[in-house]
Design a protein around this motif. Structure first.
Motif, PDB file in Angstrom:
ATOM      1  N   LEU A  44     -16.756   8.604  -5.113  1.00 15.11           N
ATOM      2  CA  LEU A  44     -15.643   7.670  -4.951  1.00 15.11           C
ATOM      3  C   LEU A  44     -15.214   7.592  -3.487  1.00 15.11           C
ATOM      4  CD1 LEU A  44     -13.451   8.657  -8.040  1.00 15.11           C
ATOM      5  CD2 LEU A  44     -14.964   6.682  -7.823  1.00 15.11           C
ATOM      6  N   GLY A  45     -14.968   6.381  -3.019  1.00 14.79           N
ATOM      7  CA  GLY A  45     -14.537   6.201  -1.637  1.00 14.79           C
ATOM      8  C   GLY A  45     -15.661   6.286  -0.627  1.00 14.79           C
ATOM      9  N   THR A  46     -16.900   6.216  -1.090  1.00 14.81           N
ATOM     10  CA  THR A  46     -18.057   6.162  -0.190  1.00 14.81           C
ATOM     11  C   THR A  46     -18.506   4.712  -0.049  1.00 14.81           C
ATOM     12  OG1 THR A  46     -19.687   6.402  -1.966  1.00 14.81           O
ATOM     13  CG2 THR A  46     -18.795   8.441  -0.988  1.00 14.81           C
ATOM     14  N   PRO A  47     -19.297   4.401   0.975  1.00 17.66           N
ATOM     15  CA  PRO A  47     -19.793   3.021   1.111  1.00 17.66           C
ATOM     16  C   PRO A  47     -20.554   2.528  -0.118  1.00 17.66           C
ATOM     17  CG  PRO A  47     -20.103   4.202   3.167  1.00 17.66           C
ATOM     18  CD  PRO A  47     -19.629   5.222   2.159  1.00 17.66           C
ATOM     19  N   GLU A  77      -9.080  19.340  -7.918  1.00 16.17           N
ATOM     20  CA  GLU A  77      -9.647  18.026  -7.629  1.00 16.17           C
ATOM     21  C   GLU A  77      -8.685  17.067  -6.942  1.00 16.17           C
ATOM     22  OE1 GLU A  77      -7.871  17.687 -11.814  1.00 16.17           O
ATOM     23  OE2 GLU A  77      -8.885  19.212 -10.593  1.00 16.17           O
ATOM     24  N   TYR A  78      -7.407  17.450  -6.801  1.00 14.91           N
ATOM     25  CA  TYR A  78      -6.408  16.494  -6.331  1.00 14.91           C
ATOM     26  C   TYR A  78      -6.598  16.101  -4.865  1.00 14.91           C
ATOM     27  CZ  TYR A  78      -3.204  15.693 -10.212  1.00 14.91           C
ATOM     28  OH  TYR A  78      -2.640  15.255 -11.378  1.00 14.91           O
ATOM     29  N   GLU A  79      -6.869  17.062  -3.997  1.00 19.15           N
ATOM     30  CA  GLU A  79      -6.984  16.705  -2.579  1.00 19.15           C
ATOM     31  C   GLU A  79      -8.139  15.743  -2.355  1.00 19.15           C
ATOM     32  OE1 GLU A  79      -6.911  18.674   1.871  1.00 19.15           O
ATOM     33  OE2 GLU A  79      -7.376  19.964   0.166  1.00 19.15           O
ATOM     34  N   GLU A  80      -9.264  16.009  -2.997  1.00 20.28           N
ATOM     35  CA  GLU A  80     -10.411  15.123  -2.859  1.00 20.28           C
ATOM     36  C   GLU A  80     -10.090  13.727  -3.378  1.00 20.28           C
ATOM     37  OE1 GLU A  80     -15.071  15.870  -3.458  1.00 20.28           O
ATOM     38  OE2 GLU A  80     -13.934  15.981  -5.326  1.00 20.28           O
ATOM     39  N   GLY A  81      -9.395  13.663  -4.518  1.00 21.42           N
ATOM     40  CA  GLY A  81      -9.042  12.362  -5.081  1.00 21.42           C
ATOM     41  C   GLY A  81      -8.064  11.598  -4.220  1.00 21.42           C
ATOM     42  N   HIS A  82      -7.040  12.284  -3.698  1.00 15.99           N
ATOM     43  CA  HIS A  82      -6.064  11.619  -2.841  1.00 15.99           C
ATOM     44  C   HIS A  82      -6.688  11.170  -1.526  1.00 15.99           C
ATOM     45  CE1 HIS A  82      -2.282  13.537  -4.898  1.00 15.99           C
ATOM     46  NE2 HIS A  82      -2.968  12.749  -5.692  1.00 15.99           N
ATOM     47  N   THR A  83      -7.627  11.953  -1.003  1.00 19.78           N
ATOM     48  CA  THR A  83      -8.305  11.567   0.237  1.00 19.78           C
ATOM     49  C   THR A  83      -9.191  10.355   0.005  1.00 19.78           C
ATOM     50  OG1 THR A  83      -8.252  13.851   1.044  1.00 19.78           O
ATOM     51  CG2 THR A  83      -9.837  12.356   2.075  1.00 19.78           C
ATOM     52  N   SER A  84      -9.896  10.328  -1.110  1.00 16.55           N
ATOM     53  CA  SER A  84     -10.695   9.146  -1.442  1.00 16.55           C
ATOM     54  C   SER A  84      -9.810   7.919  -1.570  1.00 16.55           C
ATOM     55  CB  SER A  84     -11.459   9.374  -2.752  1.00 16.55           C
ATOM     56  OG  SER A  84     -12.391  10.418  -2.628  1.00 16.55           O
ATOM     57  N   GLY A  85      -8.636   8.108  -2.162  1.00 20.56           N
ATOM     58  CA  GLY A  85      -7.699   6.989  -2.287  1.00 20.56           C
ATOM     59  C   GLY A  85      -7.253   6.459  -0.952  1.00 20.56           C
ATOM     60  N   LEU A  86      -6.985   7.352  -0.007  1.00 24.63           N
ATOM     61  CA  LEU A  86      -6.601   6.916   1.336  1.00 24.63           C
ATOM     62  C   LEU A  86      -7.727   6.120   1.986  1.00 24.63           C
ATOM     63  CD1 LEU A  86      -4.805   6.844   3.838  1.00 24.63           C
ATOM     64  CD2 LEU A  86      -5.610   9.155   4.391  1.00 24.63           C
ATOM     65  N   ARG A  87      -8.950   6.554   1.820  1.00 20.38           N
ATOM     66  CA  ARG A  87     -10.081   5.833   2.399  1.00 20.38           C
ATOM     67  C   ARG A  87     -10.169   4.413   1.825  1.00 20.38           C
ATOM     68  NH1 ARG A  87     -14.334   8.376   4.629  1.00 20.38           N
ATOM     69  NH2 ARG A  87     -15.877   7.344   3.301  1.00 20.38           N
ATOM     70  N   LEU A 113       0.831  -1.198   0.000  1.00 21.22           N
ATOM     71  CA  LEU A 113       0.000   0.000   0.000  1.00 21.22           C
ATOM     72  C   LEU A 113       0.866   1.250   0.000  1.00 21.22           C
ATOM     73  CD1 LEU A 113      -2.464  -1.198   2.793  1.00 21.22           C
ATOM     74  CD2 LEU A 113      -2.627  -1.599   0.330  1.00 21.22           C
ATOM     75  N   ILE A 114       0.463   2.253  -0.783  1.00 23.69           N
ATOM     76  CA  ILE A 114       1.152   3.539  -0.789  1.00 23.69           C
ATOM     77  C   ILE A 114       0.106   4.627  -0.963  1.00 23.69           C
ATOM     78  CG2 ILE A 114       1.671   3.346  -3.263  1.00 23.69           C
ATOM     79  CD1 ILE A 114       4.217   4.987  -2.712  1.00 23.69           C
ATOM     80  N   SER A 115       0.180   5.651  -0.140  1.00 21.12           N
ATOM     81  CA  SER A 115      -0.836   6.707  -0.132  1.00 21.12           C
ATOM     82  C   SER A 115      -0.233   8.041  -0.538  1.00 21.12           C
ATOM     83  CB  SER A 115      -1.462   6.834   1.261  1.00 21.12           C
ATOM     84  OG  SER A 115      -2.245   8.009   1.357  1.00 21.12           O
ATOM     85  N   LEU A 116      -0.725   8.606  -1.620  1.00 19.12           N
ATOM     86  CA  LEU A 116      -0.292   9.942  -2.021  1.00 19.12           C
ATOM     87  C   LEU A 116      -0.806  10.994  -1.036  1.00 19.12           C
ATOM     88  CD1 LEU A 116      -0.775   9.737  -5.893  1.00 19.12           C
ATOM     89  CD2 LEU A 116       1.360   9.685  -4.611  1.00 19.12           C
ATOM     90  N   ARG A 117      -1.941  10.743  -0.407  1.00 26.14           N
ATOM     91  CA  ARG A 117      -2.462  11.711   0.561  1.00 26.14           C
ATOM     92  C   ARG A 117      -1.545  11.802   1.773  1.00 26.14           C
ATOM     93  NH1 ARG A 117      -3.043  15.430   2.559  1.00 26.14           N
ATOM     94  NH2 ARG A 117      -4.846  16.699   3.158  1.00 26.14           N
ATOM     95  N   LEU A 118      -1.047  10.667   2.259  1.00 23.25           N
ATOM     96  CA  LEU A 118      -0.113  10.688   3.382  1.00 23.25           C
ATOM     97  C   LEU A 118       1.253  11.195   2.940  1.00 23.25           C
ATOM     98  CD1 LEU A 118      -1.041   7.346   5.199  1.00 23.25           C
ATOM     99  CD2 LEU A 118      -1.791   9.677   5.736  1.00 23.25           C
ATOM    100  N   LEU A 119       1.654  10.843   1.730  1.00 27.45           N
ATOM    101  CA  LEU A 119       2.932  11.311   1.207  1.00 27.45           C
ATOM    102  C   LEU A 119       2.954  12.836   1.111  1.00 27.45           C
ATOM    103  CD1 LEU A 119       5.683  10.609  -0.078  1.00 27.45           C
ATOM    104  CD2 LEU A 119       4.486  10.378  -2.265  1.00 27.45           C
ATOM    105  N   ASN A 120       1.805  13.416   0.788  1.00 27.47           N
ATOM    106  CA  ASN A 120       1.704  14.866   0.624  1.00 27.47           C
ATOM    107  C   ASN A 120       1.054  15.548   1.830  1.00 27.47           C
ATOM    108  OD1 ASN A 120       2.770  15.092  -2.098  1.00 27.47           O
ATOM    109  ND2 ASN A 120       0.904  14.071  -2.770  1.00 27.47           N
TER     110      ASN A 120
END
Length: 225
Positions: free
Chosen positions: A94-97, A40-50, A21-28
């Motif tokens: 994206l990233g919702t239940p 749109e990047y922060e929302e996308g990276h946060t969805s990826g972390l979820r 696993l690698i998270s761009l949200r945590l990396l940034n």
């Protein structure tokens, strides 16, 4: 795209693949998204972390073999779909239940794993694997990161590809990448002009021809270093 390419090559070369696993949200986490990235990047990276939290929970409960099918199911539900009528609403979904539940079902995993979406106790494990990946390549990279023949084998960022190769081409590309990356003196091969990824969600069809080129800065669409 890269995960499918790795799978195609691995099946033909009879490799075992261990997904991490690698998270761009945590990396940034130290980065001012508003100042340095498109909106749109922060929302996308946060969805990826979820979604990575769900992957971490799935691995803990069902073993590392669960990650490959889960990655592919996520890819199918994010990229291999018709273009949404409302891109903004799609990104929020994206990233919702409601998004993740059918992904889990496709991967043969319990749908109740969606509870991990909001469980930030998994972030420490995800950050540790992110740090491990960067320890193998250096910090000025993104995703994907591949290590061949761990724990001591060559590791590298990429390759970043815009289209899925055929099975035969997948092996040829793999051999070239490993041969180049394994050369002790090799440092970098790069171009900022890139073909837009040929993805169904962005309207690409098999007869659409080559994708339009975009010029990326510093390996991403980050606005500033």
């Amino acid at each position: 795209m890269t995960s499918k390419w790795v799978r195609l090559a691995a099946e033909q070369r009879e490799y075992d693949v261990e997904w991490r696993l690698i998270s761009l949200r945590l990396l940034n986490s130290h980065v001012d998204y508003d100042a340095q990235f498109p909106p749109e990047y922060e929302e996308g990276h946060t969805s990826g972390l979820r979604m990575l939290r769900v992957a971490a929970k799935a691995r803990a409960d069902h073993g590392s073999a669960a990650l490959g099918p889960l990655y592919e199911a996520f890819g199918a539900h994010i990229w291999d779909i018709d273009p949404p009528a409302d891109q903004l609403e799609h990104r929020k979904w994206l990233g919702t239940p409601d998004h993740v539940a059918p992904v889990l079902a496709q991967a043969g995993l319990p749908v109740d794993l969606v509870a991990a979406l909001d469980d930030d106790s998994w972030d420490e494990e995800i950050r540790a694997e992110t740090d491990l990946a960067l320890s193998l390549t250096g910090k000025d990279v993104g995703t994907p990161i591949i290590q061949f023949q761990p724990p001591d084998g060559v590791a590298f960022f990429g390759p970043v590809i815009s289209r899925l190769p055929s099975p035969d081409t997948a092996v040829e590309l793999w051999d070239h990448v490993i041969g180049l990356a394994g050369y002790a003196g090799f440092a970098e091969m790069k171009r900022s002009l890139r073909e837009r990824p040929q993805l169904r969600v962005w309207g690409h069809t098999d007869d659409a021809g080559a994708g339009a080129q975009e010029d990326w800065h510093g390996g991403s669409r980050r606005q500033k270093r």
